[in-house]
Design a protein around this motif. Structure first.
Motif, PDB file in Angstrom:
ATOM      1  N   SER A  98       0.831  -1.211   0.000  1.00  0.00           N
ATOM      2  CA  SER A  98       0.000   0.000   0.000  1.00  0.00           C
ATOM      3  C   SER A  98       0.863   1.259   0.000  1.00  0.00           C
ATOM      4  CB  SER A  98      -0.921   0.010   1.231  1.00  0.00           C
ATOM      5  OG  SER A  98      -0.208   0.302   2.419  1.00  0.00           O
ATOM      6  N   MET A 101       1.442   3.019  -3.255  1.00  0.00           N
ATOM      7  CA  MET A 101       0.287   3.609  -3.940  1.00  0.00           C
ATOM      8  C   MET A 101      -0.330   4.788  -3.210  1.00  0.00           C
ATOM      9  SD  MET A 101      -1.683   0.112  -5.045  1.00  0.00           S
ATOM     10  CE  MET A 101      -0.802  -1.251  -5.810  1.00  0.00           C
ATOM     11  N   THR A 102      -0.116   4.873  -1.904  1.00  0.00           N
ATOM     12  CA  THR A 102      -0.729   5.943  -1.132  1.00  0.00           C
ATOM     13  C   THR A 102       0.304   6.544  -0.188  1.00  0.00           C
ATOM     14  OG1 THR A 102      -2.672   6.525   0.214  1.00  0.00           O
ATOM     15  CG2 THR A 102      -1.543   4.477   0.751  1.00  0.00           C
ATOM     16  N   GLY A 162      -4.579   1.725  -3.040  1.00  0.00           N
ATOM     17  CA  GLY A 162      -3.639   1.643  -1.921  1.00  0.00           C
ATOM     18  C   GLY A 162      -4.352   1.672  -0.584  1.00  0.00           C
TER      19      GLY A 162
END
Length: 217
Positions: A98, A101-102, A162
């Protein structure tokens, strides 16, 4: 106040302090872990963070009490397997990926939903009855997490995928709470955490070597 009541009160106070410190330290960890993921790769960071942390936990465990016998571990092998799969492997992988993505800030906030998910699982599996106050807190926290993730607009871009991985990781971690509690009571929390981290790190390492070899070079 009797000696037993005093000891119980001290134990509760220590548990609260430990819970607060773990939250603070994990928040710092997400920031540094994201920097590591961006410079290396998710599988490498996941494997080595576990392999580096495990010996430290096992040393603390050995300092506190003797290691449990093989017979003791076999007796609680189901609980150990659940902790290994849910927290050691699935939870770690979802949360590490994650971070690609974030933002680490979102990871810090969204991972705080874990206590409420634990309450939800305990209610779902009829371990404990969910009170109205707990239900209200659960709804508010989940609602706040959704608003934080989506900003009021749901569209599956990279950031929201994410965020879904964060939720999946936290859900996997929260599922391990009951077996982790069983292990902590029988073999000690430091030993249970250290052994599961060591085994998970060893299991993930071959995949890191095969799929993401460049950081090793």
């Amino acid at each position: 106040m009797s000696k037993h009541e005093g000891t119980a009160t001290e134990g509760r106070a220590l548990s609260i302090v430990a819970g607060i410190l773990s939250t603070v330290l994990s928040s710092f960890a997400w920031i540094t872990e994201r920097e590591a993921v961006l410079r290396l790769s998710p599988l490498v960071v996941c494997s080595f963070s576990l392999l580096i942390g495990a010996p430290i936990l096992l040393l603390i465990a050995r300092w506190n009490r003797p290691f449990p016998t093989i017979e003791k571990l076999i007796e609680h092998q189901r609980a150990f397997f659940l902790v290994l799969i849910c927290r050691g492997i699935m939870g770690q992988l979802f949360l590490i990926y994650s971070l690609t993505m974030t933002s680490s800030a979102k990871v810090m906030f969204l991972t705080k939903i874990e206590p409420y998910l634990i309450v939800f699982w305990f209610c779902l599996f009829k371990v404990e009855k969910l009170s109205r106050s707990h239900l209200s807190l659960l709804a508010v926290h989940i609602g706040g997490a959704i608003v934080l993730s989506t900003g009021g607009s749901i569209h599956l871009d990279v950031g929201q995928i994410g965020d879904l991985l964060i939720f999946a990781g936290v859900a996997a971690n929260s599922l391990s709470y009951a077996p982790a509690q069983e292990l902590s009571r029988s073999v000690g929390s430091f030993f249970a955490s250290g052994l599961s981290a060591l085994v998970a790190g060893v299991l993930i390492l071959p995949f890191a070597l095969a799929l993401e070899p460049s950081p090793f070079h």
